[in-house]
Structure formats: C-alpha cells, structure tokens
Write a protein that holds these residues in place. Structure first.
Motif, PDB file in Angstrom:
ATOM      1  N   ALA A  36      -7.301  -3.157   1.929  1.00  0.00           N
ATOM      2  CA  ALA A  36      -6.299  -3.702   1.022  1.00  0.00           C
ATOM      3  C   ALA A  36      -6.065  -5.176   1.307  1.00  0.00           C
ATOM      4  O   ALA A  36      -5.902  -5.987   0.387  1.00  0.00           O
ATOM      5  CB  ALA A  36      -4.998  -2.932   1.147  1.00  0.00           C
ATOM      6  N   VAL A  91       0.869  -1.169   0.000  1.00  0.00           N
ATOM      7  CA  VAL A  91       0.000   0.000   0.000  1.00  0.00           C
ATOM      8  C   VAL A  91       0.908   1.221   0.000  1.00  0.00           C
ATOM      9  O   VAL A  91       1.876   1.285   0.770  1.00  0.00           O
ATOM     10  CB  VAL A  91      -0.936   0.016   1.229  1.00  0.00           C
ATOM     11  N   LEU A  93      -9.271   0.284  -6.593  1.00  0.00           N
ATOM     12  CA  LEU A  93      -8.375  -0.020  -5.485  1.00  0.00           C
ATOM     13  C   LEU A  93      -8.852   0.702  -4.222  1.00  0.00           C
ATOM     14  O   LEU A  93      -9.377   1.811  -4.309  1.00  0.00           O
ATOM     15  CB  LEU A  93      -6.951   0.443  -5.786  1.00  0.00           C
ATOM     16  N   ARG A 140      -1.850  -2.520  -3.835  1.00  0.00           N
ATOM     17  CA  ARG A 140      -3.211  -2.948  -3.478  1.00  0.00           C
ATOM     18  C   ARG A 140      -4.050  -1.834  -2.858  1.00  0.00           C
ATOM     19  O   ARG A 140      -5.238  -2.030  -2.610  1.00  0.00           O
ATOM     20  CB  ARG A 140      -3.137  -4.118  -2.504  1.00  0.00           C
ATOM     21  N   GLY A 141      -3.448  -0.698  -2.602  1.00  0.00           N
ATOM     22  CA  GLY A 141      -4.185   0.414  -2.021  1.00  0.00           C
ATOM     23  C   GLY A 141      -3.325   1.662  -1.986  1.00  0.00           C
ATOM     24  O   GLY A 141      -2.092   1.602  -2.089  1.00  0.00           O
TER      25      GLY A 141
END
Length: 355
Positions: free
Chosen positions: A345, A146, A286, A173-174
């Motif tokens: 996430a 992230v 996302l 993922r984020g």
C-alpha cells in the motif's frame, strides 16, 4: 404396591439422571482444570489493557460508537481495524501491539458491540455497518488508509465497497480480509452431514430469534462464564486447540459473553443474507490480503478462495492447523501478511500501482 414400585423406579431413574448430569459436569470441570494447569506462555499477556486516545462518534442515525486512535499521529498511513461478530476492538490485541509503533491506528467497536451503543434489530445490518465505516473515515482518517476486517468486519469493508466505491483508490489504498465471506453463509454445512445441516439451517433462524426475545434471562446465566463455553470456544474457535493458551480462550470467552444474546440474534439474519461478491470488483487494482485458517468452520476456506478467485492479484494466505480466530491463534503469521500488505500500500503512495 404397584404405585410404590412405580415411584421407586421413577426415583431411581431421576437419581441416575442426576448422577449422570453431575458426573458430566465433574468431567468438564476436570478437563478444564487439566487444561489450565498446562503450559500457558500467554498467561502474562495484557489482553484488553492496550488503549489509545478514546473518542465517541455519533453516527448520522444517532448511534454512539466507541473509537480508539493509537500510534503516531504523523504516520503517513492509517490502519483501520474492523472486528468480528460478537467480539470487540480488543480482539485486535496482537495486531495493535505489533503495528502501533509504526502506523496510526483507528479501532472501533461496531454498533451494539463492545462499548458502542445498542441499536434496534432493524438497524443491525451489514450495509449500515458499511455506512458507519464511511462516516468514521471522514471523521478520523484525514489521509490514505488500509482497511483490515475479521469475519463480520470483512463484510463491513465489502459493504463499504458496495455503497461507497469512490473511497477506494485515493483514500483506501489497501484491504485485508481475514476469516470472512462474501456471501452464502446460509449454505454452510458446519461440518455436519448434508441432511442434518439443512435441518439446522431451517430451524436456526426461529431458534435464534426466540433466544433473542429471552435475551435478558439468558444473559444472566451467561455472565458467570462456564466450562462448557470455555471448551466450545477452545474446540471451534481454534484449530490447534490442544496447544492454544487458556488465557487466550478466556479472553475470547469474555468478549463473547459481554455481547448480549439479543445482539447476537439481531445480527444473525444480516450475516446469513450477506451477499457482496459483486462488490469485490471495487478492490481490483488495490493491494489486498486474504487470510484464512484451513480448519475454519464458520467462514470456511472455500469462502476466502471465492474472494481470491474474484481478485486473482490478491495475496492469499491459508494457515494450516488454524480456525476462525486465526489472528489470535497465529498472530505472527497474520502480522507478517499485514506488514507485507502495508508495504504494498505504501508502494501505491509512492506511485507504484502494483499488487
């Protein structure tokens, strides 16, 4: 006789002016003294003393970047923290302290900041920062991560999305965007009337460039620190300035003071020309957190709202009574938002593709 009278008048004026300057300096010193004598719950906080495993990464264009890796190596998710303009990785003090037990952290000093190598003005661009981040992900982030950026750090993440969109989804993922902007910083009013603001923006590039050319001289005067810098940072960096810890203000002032004037001047055009609104589409789908203080005058809430309008599923948090350094002013609220982002996430890692 007339000459003597003129000399006398001139001497009186100079004396009055000198007395005025001295009185103003005394007033500033008195004000700062009173602030420092007030309650300071953060007086014993070890700012700048949290460290991880230190690395030096040399970029593809030959710049040595200072990197620190913290937290458990076996953690399934890495958090990469990208600091803001004139700051360094220590500005993430509260976030590092809060996250380091549960997540693997990668912190870095962006080029020309902190302990990273200085670079020529031509290489002080937001796009180059995005490329630096891409290289660091390859070097130090073996799994999902992230990305969290404050101010210029958020712009770095946007540049990464623009130049390396393939990284978002499987690897990234984020994203957390704190007190940042996707563009049009050159249109800021800075709280001034429109006519005055327009004039300021017109002369600012020339003024900043001139200061940069005299950077070494100016820096000698900055190294000791001063009451004016303390009061300015307290007033403009923090929304609830009356209740902010003097130790926190000193901590920020020391980071800004350690950033050479030439570096400040070199990055100024990049910030003013930054425009990555169209790149935000890469983040769609996302988990994304957008955080801003409602009294932020450097990257006003409207800039964060514009980002949120492009990413309607993102979690938008506007924190009352706070300004640009919101992650240092209200770390508990910011950390709660980041924990929520990291949980979302982790949900993607478990197969739940939701905001």
């Amino acid at each position: 006789m007339r000459i003597r009278r003129r000399i006398g008048v001139a001497s009186a004026l100079v004396g009055a002016a000198s007395a005025g300057v001295a009185a103003a300096a005394l007033a500033k010193r008195y004000a700062v003294g009173r602030i420092r004598l007030g309650p300071d719950p953060e007086a014993s906080e070890p700012f700048g003393e949290l460290h991880g495993h230190e690395e030096t990464y040399t970029t593809s264009d030959g710049v040595a970047l200072h990197v620190e890796i913290d937290g458990p190596e076996e953690a399934p998710l890495t958090v990469v923290l990208c600091h803001g303009y004139t700051l360094n990785l220590d500005s993430w003090h509260y976030q590092r302290r809060d996250l380091r037990d549960s997540y693997r952290l990668v912190l870095w000093d962006q080029r020309s900041h902190g302990r990273s190598q200085r670079t020529p003005a031509a290489d002080c661009t937001i796009d180059r920062l995005g490329d630096d981040l891409a290289e660091l992900l390859d070097a130090y982030v073996p799994g999902p991560c992230v990305l969290v950026g404050h101010s210029m750090g958020g712009m770095t993440i946007m540049a990464l999305a623009d130049r390396h969109p393939e990284l978002f989804g499987e690897r990234v993922r984020g994203v957390g965007l704190i007190s940042t902007s996707a563009g049009k910083l050159a249109e800021l009013t800075l709280g001034l009337p429109a006519v005055v603001s327009k004039a300021v923006h017109k002369v600012a590039p020339v003024t900043v460039s001139a200061l940069g050319r005299r950077g070494a001289l100016i820096d000698r005067g900055r190294q000791a620190g001063n009451d004016v810098a303390f009061l300015a940072i307290r007033l403009f960096g923090f929304g609830d300035s009356k209740n902010i810890s003097p130790t926190v203000v000193d901590f920020v002032e020391s980071m800004i003071r350690s950033t050479p004037t030439e570096v400040i001047a070199n990055f100024y055009p990049a910030l003013m020309s930054h425009d990555k609104l169209t790149a935000l589409g890469v983040l769609d789908g996302l988990p994304t957190a957008i955080i801003v203080g409602d009294k932020d005058w450097l990257t006003p809430p409207d800039h964060s709202r514009a980002i949120a309008a492009t990413l309607p599923a993102a979690q938008f948090t506007e924190i009352p009574g706070t300004s640009h350094l919101v992650h240092l002013e209200r770390p508990g609220v910011v950390n709660d938002a980041l924990h929520d982002l990291l949980k979302r996430a982790a949900g993607i890692m478990g197969g739940q593709r939701t905001q």
